[in-house]
Design an enzyme around this catalytic site. Sequence first.
Site, PDB file in Angstrom:
ATOM      1  N   ASN A  10     -14.296  23.888 -14.503  1.00 43.91           N
ATOM      2  CA  ASN A  10     -13.330  23.166 -15.330  1.00 43.91           C
ATOM      3  C   ASN A  10     -12.144  24.086 -15.611  1.00 43.91           C
ATOM      4  O   ASN A  10     -12.245  25.020 -16.395  1.00 43.91           O
ATOM      5  CB  ASN A  10     -14.003  22.727 -16.640  1.00 43.91           C
ATOM      6  CG  ASN A  10     -13.063  21.953 -17.541  1.00 43.91           C
ATOM      7  OD1 ASN A  10     -11.962  21.573 -17.144  1.00 43.91           O
ATOM      8  ND2 ASN A  10     -13.484  21.718 -18.775  1.00 43.91           N
ATOM      9  N   LYS A  12      -9.488  23.347 -17.135  1.00 47.69           N
ATOM     10  CA  LYS A  12      -8.859  22.978 -18.406  1.00 47.69           C
ATOM     11  C   LYS A  12      -7.339  22.886 -18.219  1.00 47.69           C
ATOM     12  O   LYS A  12      -6.873  22.496 -17.149  1.00 47.69           O
ATOM     13  CB  LYS A  12      -9.295  23.931 -19.521  1.00 47.69           C
ATOM     14  CG  LYS A  12     -10.819  23.997 -19.651  1.00 47.69           C
ATOM     15  CD  LYS A  12     -11.291  24.718 -20.880  1.00 47.69           C
ATOM     16  CE  LYS A  12     -12.812  24.715 -20.917  1.00 47.69           C
ATOM     17  NZ  LYS A  12     -13.338  25.331 -22.158  1.00 47.69           N
ATOM     18  N   HIS A  97     -16.188  15.922 -22.919  1.00 50.11           N
ATOM     19  CA  HIS A  97     -16.150  17.366 -23.192  1.00 50.11           C
ATOM     20  C   HIS A  97     -15.890  17.606 -24.677  1.00 50.11           C
ATOM     21  O   HIS A  97     -15.185  16.839 -25.334  1.00 50.11           O
ATOM     22  CB  HIS A  97     -15.060  18.030 -22.345  1.00 50.11           C
ATOM     23  CG  HIS A  97     -15.145  19.518 -22.337  1.00 50.11           C
ATOM     24  ND1 HIS A  97     -14.674  20.300 -23.367  1.00 50.11           N
ATOM     25  CD2 HIS A  97     -15.662  20.375 -21.424  1.00 50.11           C
ATOM     26  CE1 HIS A  97     -14.894  21.573 -23.082  1.00 50.11           C
ATOM     27  NE2 HIS A  97     -15.502  21.647 -21.907  1.00 50.11           N
ATOM     28  N   GLU A  99     -14.043  19.525 -26.255  1.00 51.96           N
ATOM     29  CA  GLU A  99     -12.642  19.632 -26.649  1.00 51.96           C
ATOM     30  C   GLU A  99     -12.002  18.255 -26.769  1.00 51.96           C
ATOM     31  O   GLU A  99     -11.107  18.046 -27.601  1.00 51.96           O
ATOM     32  CB  GLU A  99     -11.893  20.515 -25.645  1.00 51.96           C
ATOM     33  CG  GLU A  99     -12.322  21.975 -25.755  1.00 51.96           C
ATOM     34  CD  GLU A  99     -12.130  22.782 -24.492  1.00 51.96           C
ATOM     35  OE1 GLU A  99     -12.546  23.949 -24.490  1.00 51.96           O
ATOM     36  OE2 GLU A  99     -11.583  22.247 -23.495  1.00 51.96           O
ATOM     37  N   GLU A 170     -23.413  21.584 -23.241  1.00 52.37           N
ATOM     38  CA  GLU A 170     -22.457  22.625 -23.591  1.00 52.37           C
ATOM     39  C   GLU A 170     -22.496  22.882 -25.098  1.00 52.37           C
ATOM     40  O   GLU A 170     -21.856  22.149 -25.865  1.00 52.37           O
ATOM     41  CB  GLU A 170     -21.041  22.211 -23.193  1.00 52.37           C
ATOM     42  CG  GLU A 170     -20.824  22.105 -21.695  1.00 52.37           C
ATOM     43  CD  GLU A 170     -19.347  22.132 -21.357  1.00 52.37           C
ATOM     44  OE1 GLU A 170     -18.940  23.028 -20.617  1.00 52.37           O
ATOM     45  OE2 GLU A 170     -18.609  21.277 -21.853  1.00 52.37           O
ATOM     46  N   GLY A 176     -15.929  29.303 -24.466  1.00 54.06           N
ATOM     47  CA  GLY A 176     -14.742  30.133 -24.603  1.00 54.06           C
ATOM     48  C   GLY A 176     -14.843  31.215 -25.651  1.00 54.06           C
ATOM     49  O   GLY A 176     -13.845  31.849 -25.991  1.00 54.06           O
ATOM     50  N   SER A 215     -19.489  29.697 -21.488  1.00 51.94           N
ATOM     51  CA  SER A 215     -19.244  31.097 -21.141  1.00 51.94           C
ATOM     52  C   SER A 215     -20.131  31.582 -19.996  1.00 51.94           C
ATOM     53  O   SER A 215     -20.614  32.718 -20.001  1.00 51.94           O
ATOM     54  CB  SER A 215     -19.406  31.994 -22.380  1.00 51.94           C
ATOM     55  OG  SER A 215     -18.464  31.655 -23.374  1.00 51.94           O
TER      56      SER A 215
END
Length: 258
Positions: A10, A12, A97, A99, A170, A176, A215
């Site tokens: 991904n 992003k 996701h 985010e 996730e 991150g 990560s």
Amino acid sequence: MPREFVVGGNFKMNGTLSSLTSLVQGFAQATVPPSVEVVIAPPSIYLLPLHQILSSAKSPVQIAAQNAYNIPSGAFTGEVSLKMLKDNEIPWVILGHSERRQYFHETSELVAQRVQSAIKERVKPILCIGETLEEREANKTADVVLGQLQAVIDLLPKEEDWKSVVIAYEPVWAIGTGKVATPEQAQEVHALIRNALGKVGEKVKEETRIIYGGSVNNDNCAKLRQKEDIDGFLVGGASLKPDFTGIWYAGQEKLTRL
């Protein structure tokens, strides 16, 4: 029969046309191990040129959108529909996701509708689910993760609906941050997810691929891959580096052991 390993990258909202062209040209020339699927998800503006690079090279590396809207067309400024992805031969899409859930307030019900639409349009969805640090510390991991999954199960009650679905666990606190769930923590949640899929059917429970994201890099993927219910990875920052290809081979090594 072992489940085919999946490694997703991904990107992003990162990269330029120049930098991503160079990166993907390298991926297109790399050897994808047998019985491993590799999928990269660039920003939407770069989907078509990067897809063309992979197609021209006859690379098995596949491409995904990072999100899509469930309604086929209409007055929805700024959105790209799943029907449009299908029209442009984009075979995969990431949905739900963290985010998107956090910053754009996408609910589990909306994510489920998009997964349902993806199945209808024959675009393969990577469904993301996971808990925040606060939820984990409050011992709510199972409630949160299984609640997000249940919203999709409610709309996809038939076994055949799940043939192309990949689930990405996730943990939000590991995305991150440099932190990563231990292999034992990841396996515990993956097993919860797999058992919950038994509500749909035994075939769905046994065959649905559940991948880990948070990560992931070349240093930690070897230990994570050893766990029974980890069928691949959804990689963030490390997918923007040429040595992302090293993570692909974690799947080959797992399948060789099996």
